[in-house]
Scaffold this active site. Structure first.
Site, PDB file in Angstrom:
ATOM      1  N   LYS A  86     -22.251  22.619 -24.636  1.00  0.00           N
ATOM      2  CA  LYS A  86     -22.481  23.602 -25.765  1.00  0.00           C
ATOM      3  C   LYS A  86     -21.906  25.230 -25.510  1.00  0.00           C
ATOM      4  O   LYS A  86     -22.357  25.511 -24.383  1.00  0.00           O
ATOM      5  CB  LYS A  86     -24.098  23.471 -26.314  1.00  0.00           C
ATOM      6  CG  LYS A  86     -24.377  24.583 -27.556  1.00  0.00           C
ATOM      7  CD  LYS A  86     -25.960  24.542 -28.025  1.00  0.00           C
ATOM      8  CE  LYS A  86     -26.145  25.263 -29.143  1.00  0.00           C
ATOM      9  NZ  LYS A  86     -27.500  24.851 -29.402  1.00  0.00           N
ATOM     10  N   SER A 112     -28.413  23.766 -34.270  1.00  0.00           N
ATOM     11  CA  SER A 112     -27.276  24.380 -33.955  1.00  0.00           C
ATOM     12  C   SER A 112     -26.254  23.813 -33.018  1.00  0.00           C
ATOM     13  O   SER A 112     -25.181  24.286 -32.732  1.00  0.00           O
ATOM     14  CB  SER A 112     -27.541  25.683 -33.370  1.00  0.00           C
ATOM     15  OG  SER A 112     -28.305  25.530 -32.065  1.00  0.00           O
ATOM     16  N   SER A 149     -32.809  21.899 -32.335  1.00  0.00           N
ATOM     17  CA  SER A 149     -31.140  22.017 -32.238  1.00  0.00           C
ATOM     18  C   SER A 149     -30.556  20.917 -31.328  1.00  0.00           C
ATOM     19  O   SER A 149     -29.403  20.628 -31.469  1.00  0.00           O
ATOM     20  CB  SER A 149     -30.679  23.557 -31.746  1.00  0.00           C
ATOM     21  OG  SER A 149     -30.712  24.465 -33.005  1.00  0.00           O
TER      22      SER A 149
END
Ligand code: GLN
Length: 511
Positions: free
Chosen positions: A88, A167, A191
């Protein structure tokens, strides 16, 4: 006579193997890390339209793969050696840009790797995984649909008109579309779990402090936690074993618990067991507040189906109560923005990131740099956070929220007196259409109802594929454990996955 082992047919779908499967092929010499890396890089390029990746660097990835191949050739056999993954884009990396999904950090290059990145990577002491690139995410990890990325939204590979969740939406979409065997994610209020649920993959957010936050771009520091996202509980266990562990010199909130091998027990438990009821004795608590009218019927049906599978495996279901569940939304959306407003104050145009091209004086430079660099959601949270921390409102909002946070954590302990793990939905609906909630931030805040309370309490939680709902979209089952009980969660999820095949379903994207 040649002693070279026969090569695998390279048309074999390496991307279908998952982490454990690919690691076994690498260890057997059936395929090299360079070949696997090339295979995934080609797939990432072919499916670029999903928007899952923000950066790749084939030269760097292939150099890492060669280093892993050299370690394999020298006889090293560690569980993740040579397996590719992607991070990420909130984990800082020396070899790739780090943007946190924000224009503020466009072209930012960190001089060091996050602890999680170096523990997984090929550098000395690392697990030997090859980094394929950086994954799209909501700006500064703020969001539930990945529509807040400053670069592009991520598309859900099951239906590209829908969000993948957020997210960590890029991580989830990349794993679901088989562009990577595994990815890292971060979970502040859901997330990892929510995008895992919305894309039909497995993800675990460990106990707060289990993984070092060093080198994670900070959103809300008392909540932020790293974790793995992959197709199965076993694959997550392999990654978490490498990621977790104390980091006392760099993250004072990292737990002083020794690193744990989460995978060996799972592998042992995979052997055809004498017991047809491997989860006998496990009490699964179902909070009434997670099964009310707020949850869509298609989601509830899939969740109940998965729970009856757990019963077949020997678990018993008990009703529990988490009475403050509804308050977790206002509490989280006071505390997280408060911490965010403080963390994001470092982006002032002086030390990091974007600086406005034209300004009249210092105050104007701050103002223009921040207005240009932050997107709408980050700006909204900075404003809310600054407000709730300001003199006169601090007691009314921030302090009140902290007190309720403590009560929420206590409610979990009351529930855990009656059960070993808590289960329920992850998200009240399947993935929604892109644009559907973009005009109304509160609509997406409300969709976080089932993940926020355990985050506020700092508890570990995971999402496992549990079936499909409306539109043929994946539904995840959430399992929440007590502090430090990651092994129990992974063990229960693994037994479920030995008995079911929801986690093996792949979206029908072109090869
Ligand atoms: N959806 C939540 C938010 O927008 C959680 C985000 C997260 O866990 N990073 O804050």
């Amino acid at each position: 006579m040649s002693t070279t082992p026969p090569r695998l047919d390279m048309n074999l779908d390496l991307h279908d193997l998952g982490v454990a499967g690919l690691a076994a092929r690498l260890a057997a010499g059936d395929v090299s890390s360079v070949e696997a890396t090339q295979h995934f890089l080609a797939r990432i390029e072919r499916h670029g339209a999903l928007g899952a990746f923000l950066s790749v660097n084939p030269e760097v990835s292939l150099a890492q793969a060669r280093a892993a191949d050299a370690r394999l050739a020298a006889g090293e056999r560690t569980p993740l050696l040579g397996v590719p993954l992607a991070h990420k884009d909130v984990f800082v990396t020396r070899d790739f840009p780090t943007t946190a999904g924000s224009k503020m950090l466009e072209n930012y290059r960190s001089p060091f790797d996050a602890t999680v990145v170096s523990r997984l990577g090929v550098s000395a002491g690392g697990a030997g995984m090859v980094t394929l690139g950086k994954l799209n995410c909501d700006e500064f990890a703020m969001g539930s649909g990945n529509e807040n990325s400053a670069y592009q939204p991520v598309l859900n590979p099951w239906d590209t008109s829908r969000v993948p969740g957020g997210s960590s939406g890029g991580s989830a979409a990349a794993v679901a579309a088989r562009l990577v065997p595994a990815a890292t994610g971060t979970d502040t209020g859901g997330s990892i779990r929510q995008p895992a649920s919305l894309t039909g993959i497995t993800g675990i957010k460990p106990t707060y402090g289990r993984c070092s936050r060093y080198g994670m771009v900070a959103f809300a520091s008392s909540l932020d936690q790293a974790g793995p996202m992959a197709r199965s509980a076993l694959d997550c266990a392999l990654l978490l074993s490498a990621m977790a562990g104390p980091d006392p010199d760099r993250d004072s909130t990292s737990l002083e618990l020794p690193a744990t091998d989460y995978a060996t027990d799972l592998i042992a438990a995979s052997a055809p067991s004498a017991s047809a009821k491997p989860l006998k004795g496990l009490r699964i608590g179902l909070p009434t507040q997670f099964f009310g009218a707020g949850c869509a019927p298609d989601v509830l049906a899939a969740v109940r189906g998965a729970l009856s599978e757990f019963e077949k495996l020997g678990a018993t279901l008990v009703d529990v109560s988490l009475p403050l569940t509804e308050l977790s939304i206002p509490v989280y959306y006071v505390i997280a923005p408060a911490e965010a407003s403080s963390n994001l104050s470092r982006f002032d145009g002086v030390r990091y990131g974007h600086r406005a091209a034209q300004y009249t004086d210092l105050a104007d430079m701050y103002k223009k740099s921040r207005s240009e660099g932050f997107g709408d959601e980050a700006t909204r949270r900075i404003m809310i956070g600054t407000y709730v921390l300001s003199h006169g409102y601090y007691d009314a909002y921030y302090l009140k929220a902290q007190k309720i946070r403590r009560l929420i954590a206590q409610d979990f302990q009351t529930a855990f007196a009656q059960c070993d793990v808590i289960a329920g939905p992850v998200s009240p609906t399947v993935a929604w259409k892109i644009g559907e909630k973009s005009d109304d931030p509160v609509a997406s805040y409300l969709a976080d109802i089932y993940t926020l309370s355990s985050s506020l309490a700092g508890l570990p939680g995971m999402s496992i594929p549990a079936g499909f709902g409306a539109g043929g979209m994946p539904v995840g089952l959430q399992l929440i454990g007590n502090y430090f009980k990651e092994a129990q969660l992974l063990g229960a999820a693994h037994q479920f996955q030995l008995a079911t095949d929801w986690h093996q379903k792949a979206p029908g994207i072109s090869a």
